[in-house]
Scaffold this motif. Structure first.
Motif, PDB file in Angstrom:
ATOM      1  N   HIS A  34     -18.387  10.352 -12.476  1.00 56.59           N
ATOM      2  CA  HIS A  34     -17.771   9.434 -11.509  1.00 56.59           C
ATOM      3  C   HIS A  34     -16.315   9.828 -11.329  1.00 56.59           C
ATOM      4  O   HIS A  34     -15.644  10.224 -12.273  1.00 56.59           O
ATOM      5  N   VAL A  35     -15.824   9.716 -10.098  1.00 51.98           N
ATOM      6  CA  VAL A  35     -14.446  10.093  -9.815  1.00 51.98           C
ATOM      7  C   VAL A  35     -13.482   9.260 -10.659  1.00 51.98           C
ATOM      8  O   VAL A  35     -13.686   8.053 -10.856  1.00 51.98           O
ATOM      9  N   SER A  36     -12.441   9.912 -11.149  1.00 45.77           N
ATOM     10  CA  SER A  36     -11.437   9.204 -11.950  1.00 45.77           C
ATOM     11  C   SER A  36     -10.028   9.391 -11.400  1.00 45.77           C
ATOM     12  O   SER A  36      -9.137   8.598 -11.692  1.00 45.77           O
ATOM     13  N   ALA A  37      -9.830  10.466 -10.608  1.00 49.74           N
ATOM     14  CA  ALA A  37      -8.492  10.738 -10.082  1.00 49.74           C
ATOM     15  C   ALA A  37      -8.595  11.740  -8.943  1.00 49.74           C
ATOM     16  O   ALA A  37      -9.608  12.429  -8.770  1.00 49.74           O
ATOM     17  N   VAL A  38      -7.513  11.820  -8.175  1.00 48.47           N
ATOM     18  CA  VAL A  38      -7.387  12.787  -7.087  1.00 48.47           C
ATOM     19  C   VAL A  38      -6.121  13.589  -7.332  1.00 48.47           C
ATOM     20  O   VAL A  38      -5.042  13.018  -7.522  1.00 48.47           O
ATOM     21  N   ARG A  39      -6.251  14.916  -7.361  1.00 45.67           N
ATOM     22  CA  ARG A  39      -5.076  15.765  -7.487  1.00 45.67           C
ATOM     23  C   ARG A  39      -4.667  16.226  -6.088  1.00 45.67           C
ATOM     24  O   ARG A  39      -5.492  16.710  -5.312  1.00 45.67           O
ATOM     25  N   LEU A  40      -3.363  16.072  -5.777  1.00 45.68           N
ATOM     26  CA  LEU A  40      -2.851  16.469  -4.477  1.00 45.68           C
ATOM     27  C   LEU A  40      -2.305  17.895  -4.520  1.00 45.68           C
ATOM     28  O   LEU A  40      -2.102  18.456  -5.598  1.00 45.68           O
ATOM     29  N   THR A  41      -2.063  18.470  -3.363  1.00 53.13           N
ATOM     30  CA  THR A  41      -1.594  19.856  -3.293  1.00 53.13           C
ATOM     31  C   THR A  41      -0.191  20.024  -3.845  1.00 53.13           C
ATOM     32  O   THR A  41       0.231  21.151  -4.115  1.00 53.13           O
ATOM     33  N   ASP A  42       0.553  18.933  -3.996  1.00 53.40           N
ATOM     34  CA  ASP A  42       1.879  19.044  -4.615  1.00 53.40           C
ATOM     35  C   ASP A  42       1.826  18.809  -6.123  1.00 53.40           C
ATOM     36  O   ASP A  42       2.865  18.723  -6.785  1.00 53.40           O
ATOM     37  N   GLY A  43       0.608  18.689  -6.668  1.00 49.21           N
ATOM     38  CA  GLY A  43       0.435  18.504  -8.099  1.00 49.21           C
ATOM     39  C   GLY A  43       0.323  17.064  -8.543  1.00 49.21           C
ATOM     40  O   GLY A  43      -0.033  16.800  -9.702  1.00 49.21           O
ATOM     41  N   THR A  44       0.609  16.115  -7.655  1.00 54.38           N
ATOM     42  CA  THR A  44       0.528  14.703  -8.025  1.00 54.38           C
ATOM     43  C   THR A  44      -0.898  14.325  -8.399  1.00 54.38           C
ATOM     44  O   THR A  44      -1.857  14.737  -7.742  1.00 54.38           O
ATOM     45  N   LEU A  45      -1.032  13.510  -9.437  1.00 55.29           N
ATOM     46  CA  LEU A  45      -2.339  13.021  -9.877  1.00 55.29           C
ATOM     47  C   LEU A  45      -2.404  11.522  -9.590  1.00 55.29           C
ATOM     48  O   LEU A  45      -1.595  10.745 -10.097  1.00 55.29           O
ATOM     49  N   VAL A  99       0.851  -1.188   0.000  1.00 55.64           N
ATOM     50  CA  VAL A  99       0.000   0.000   0.000  1.00 55.64           C
ATOM     51  C   VAL A  99       0.886   1.237   0.000  1.00 55.64           C
ATOM     52  O   VAL A  99       1.813   1.351   0.817  1.00 55.64           O
ATOM     53  N   ARG A 100       0.617   2.162  -0.907  1.00 57.86           N
ATOM     54  CA  ARG A 100       1.404   3.386  -0.969  1.00 57.86           C
ATOM     55  C   ARG A 100       0.898   4.377   0.069  1.00 57.86           C
ATOM     56  O   ARG A 100      -0.305   4.545   0.249  1.00 57.86           O
ATOM     57  N   LEU A 101       1.822   5.068   0.702  1.00 53.18           N
ATOM     58  CA  LEU A 101       1.479   6.067   1.722  1.00 53.18           C
ATOM     59  C   LEU A 101       2.124   7.393   1.349  1.00 53.18           C
ATOM     60  O   LEU A 101       3.342   7.501   1.278  1.00 53.18           O
ATOM     61  N   ARG A 102       1.299   8.398   1.101  1.00 55.90           N
ATOM     62  CA  ARG A 102       1.778   9.743   0.789  1.00 55.90           C
ATOM     63  C   ARG A 102       1.478  10.645   1.980  1.00 55.90           C
ATOM     64  O   ARG A 102       0.308  10.858   2.327  1.00 55.90           O
ATOM     65  N   THR A 103       2.525  11.160   2.629  1.00 54.74           N
ATOM     66  CA  THR A 103       2.338  11.989   3.823  1.00 54.74           C
ATOM     67  C   THR A 103       2.740  13.435   3.556  1.00 54.74           C
ATOM     68  O   THR A 103       3.439  13.747   2.602  1.00 54.74           O
ATOM     69  N   GLY A 104       2.264  14.311   4.444  1.00 55.04           N
ATOM     70  CA  GLY A 104       2.603  15.719   4.335  1.00 55.04           C
ATOM     71  C   GLY A 104       1.983  16.403   3.136  1.00 55.04           C
ATOM     72  O   GLY A 104       2.472  17.429   2.672  1.00 55.04           O
ATOM     73  N   VAL A 105       0.888  15.867   2.654  1.00 52.04           N
ATOM     74  CA  VAL A 105       0.239  16.420   1.471  1.00 52.04           C
ATOM     75  C   VAL A 105      -1.269  16.242   1.632  1.00 52.04           C
ATOM     76  O   VAL A 105      -1.727  15.323   2.315  1.00 52.04           O
ATOM     77  N   ALA A 106      -2.048  17.126   0.993  1.00 54.04           N
ATOM     78  CA  ALA A 106      -3.497  17.090   1.118  1.00 54.04           C
ATOM     79  C   ALA A 106      -4.145  16.942  -0.248  1.00 54.04           C
ATOM     80  O   ALA A 106      -3.485  17.039  -1.291  1.00 54.04           O
ATOM     81  N   VAL A 107      -5.441  16.716  -0.237  1.00 57.10           N
ATOM     82  CA  VAL A 107      -6.213  16.640  -1.475  1.00 57.10           C
ATOM     83  C   VAL A 107      -6.520  18.052  -1.960  1.00 57.10           C
ATOM     84  O   VAL A 107      -7.040  18.886  -1.212  1.00 57.10           O
ATOM     85  N   ALA A 108      -6.221  18.340  -3.230  1.00 58.91           N
ATOM     86  CA  ALA A 108      -6.549  19.639  -3.822  1.00 58.91           C
ATOM     87  C   ALA A 108      -7.901  19.593  -4.515  1.00 58.91           C
ATOM     88  O   ALA A 108      -8.691  20.533  -4.410  1.00 58.91           O
ATOM     89  N   GLU A 109      -8.158  18.496  -5.236  1.00 54.02           N
ATOM     90  CA  GLU A 109      -9.455  18.382  -5.909  1.00 54.02           C
ATOM     91  C   GLU A 109      -9.698  16.939  -6.344  1.00 54.02           C
ATOM     92  O   GLU A 109      -8.775  16.137  -6.488  1.00 54.02           O
ATOM     93  N   PHE A 110     -10.978  16.643  -6.553  1.00 54.97           N
ATOM     94  CA  PHE A 110     -11.390  15.358  -7.097  1.00 54.97           C
ATOM     95  C   PHE A 110     -11.743  15.561  -8.565  1.00 54.97           C
ATOM     96  O   PHE A 110     -12.469  16.495  -8.921  1.00 54.97           O
ATOM     97  N   LEU A 111     -11.221  14.686  -9.416  1.00 53.44           N
ATOM     98  CA  LEU A 111     -11.441  14.819 -10.851  1.00 53.44           C
ATOM     99  C   LEU A 111     -12.418  13.748 -11.339  1.00 53.44           C
ATOM    100  O   LEU A 111     -12.473  12.643 -10.806  1.00 53.44           O
ATOM    101  N   GLY A 112     -13.165  14.116 -12.377  1.00 47.58           N
ATOM    102  CA  GLY A 112     -14.140  13.206 -12.958  1.00 47.58           C
ATOM    103  C   GLY A 112     -15.436  13.934 -13.218  1.00 47.58           C
ATOM    104  O   GLY A 112     -15.781  14.873 -12.488  1.00 47.58           O
ATOM    105  N   ASP A 113     -16.158  13.507 -14.230  1.00 48.28           N
ATOM    106  CA  ASP A 113     -17.429  14.150 -14.548  1.00 48.28           C
ATOM    107  C   ASP A 113     -18.544  13.542 -13.705  1.00 48.28           C
ATOM    108  O   ASP A 113     -18.908  14.081 -12.674  1.00 48.28           O
TER     109      ASP A 113
END
Length: 386
Positions: free
Chosen positions: A210-221, A194-208
């Motif tokens: 139905h959700v397709s991706a999560v963009r993080l505050t560091d730009g990661t998709l 399981v991947r663990l990404r710390t020190g970062v938050a959710v910036a937005e949820f993508l998808g029309d």
């Protein structure tokens, strides 16, 4: 005269049981906003996601107890016969004592209402929706690396779903276990894919639709067929905000679960209770706290000697491992391993203050954990030592 309980989950159900155990033979009315009979919540993030398991807390057919399910409380009422509660159908129910056990609801994030495929976990209906999603998902993003988020990630991994946990804190679970043992628990994720990404938050949820991706505050998709948000809970107290009750992140109570209004008690996740061991009020969302406070309130209501106030205890099952904790730790407590260490399959560690054990942590060592838990519970003075 009747006793009225608002909340038909673990705390409310346990209170009814404890009142009967203590010989109370009068009528009890229990109000619950869900249509389901009382059920156990811990399996919802674990076994229940694999398939239906029995989560019923027990029988509800005692004729002395009336269960009003599917009704929501909208206000506290003061009547000539005692404290009461007004329901969403306009009726008022009063009794000699009123017990608030309204629990808490899952926190969410901005934008989580749309698109579809974004979930929180609090109820059995939530769990059924998540279970259905995990049966078809290839990837899931779990927001929050606390105990619930970690259990969800563990369950997703066992179902063959690639899980990524996103956590704002840089040291997951350090607030619960301290940095050393928090890191030990966090390491279980990587060890199980399981991947663990710390020190970062959710910036937005993508998808029309139905959700397709999560963009993080560091730009990661992060690709996501489903998203589960597990970032804690909010006590259900707003419905009583116009009452004389003292409300501050929960209904404020003394150590015996009595609120600031006579004959009104609060227990479980909605209560912020004074704890001698901490020297302050504290709201605890653990299973054991709900059952313990039910015993305390039941004793107080029937005029029995005060029930013992147990130390904090909780457990979590992750990746086939049993994690247990008991006691009341503080950030400056010393941590000492008494069996194993972070590199061994199982381990047990004590938190010590002034040379005395005040809390115990264990992974896969129930026998040693239980021994020290009992020792700590026999020494409440040690826990309260500044």
């Amino acid at each position: 005269m009747s006793i009225v309980v608002v909340g038909a989950s673990l705390a409310g159900f346990s209170l009814v049981h404890d009142l009967r155990e203590r010989g109370y033979d009068g009528s009890i009315t229990v109000v619950g906003d869900e249509i389901h009979p009382p059920y156990d919540r811990p399996p919802l993030s674990k076994e229940f996601l694999h398939g239906d398991v029995d989560i019923a807390l027990g029988e509800t057919d005692d004729p002395r107890t009336r269960w009003l399910l599917g009704h929501r409380a909208i206000g506290i009422a003061s009547t000539a016969t005692g404290p009461g509660v007004t329901l969403d159908n306009g009726t008022t129910i009063a009794g000699r004592s009123l017990v608030l056990a309204t629990g808490a609801r899952a926190r969410t994030l901005p934008g989580a209402q749309a698109p579809a495929g974004i979930y929180t976990l609090r109820t059995v209906d939530d769990a059924r929706a998540i279970r259905a999603a995990l049966r078809t998902a290839r990837t899931v993003v779990i927001v929050g690396a606390g105990l619930i988020g970690s259990e969800l990630a563990s369950t997703a991994a066992t179902l063959g779903v690639q899980a990524t946990i996103v956590e704002l804190a840089t040291d997951p679970l350090s607030g619960v276990f301290g940095p050393l043992l928090g890191a030990l628990c966090a390491d279980l994720h990587a060890a199980n894919g399981v991947r663990l990404r710390t020190g970062v938050a959710v910036a937005e949820f993508l998808g029309d639709e139905h959700v397709s991706a999560v963009r993080l505050t560091d730009g990661t998709l992060l690709p996501a067929d489903a998203v589960i948000i597990g970032i804690g809970a909010v006590p259900n107290t707003e419905w009583a905000q116009d009452s004389a009750l003292h409300i501050d992140n929960g209904f404020i109570t003394d150590a015996q679960c009595r609120t600031t209004v006579p004959d009104i008690y609060a227990i479980g996740d909605c209560a912020r209770t004074y704890q001698d061991a901490l020297g302050t009020h504290h709201r605890c969302e653990h299973w054991s706290n709900a059952t313990a406070q039910a015993r305390i309130a039941a004793a107080c209501i029937v005029g029995a000697p005060p029930a013992n106030i147990p130390t904090t205890y909780f457990w979590s099952r992750q990746y086939g491992r049993m994690i247990q904790f008991a006691g009341n730790r503080r950030p400056d407590d010393e941590v000492r391993f008494i069996d194993g260490d972070p590199s061994t399959p199982s381990c047990t560690a004590l938190y010590e203050r002034a040379g005395e054990p005040v809390a115990v942590f264990a992974i896969d060592n129930a026998r040693l954990f239980t021994r020290y838990r009992k020792q700590i519970e026999r020494r409440p003075a040690a826990i309260a030592t500044p």
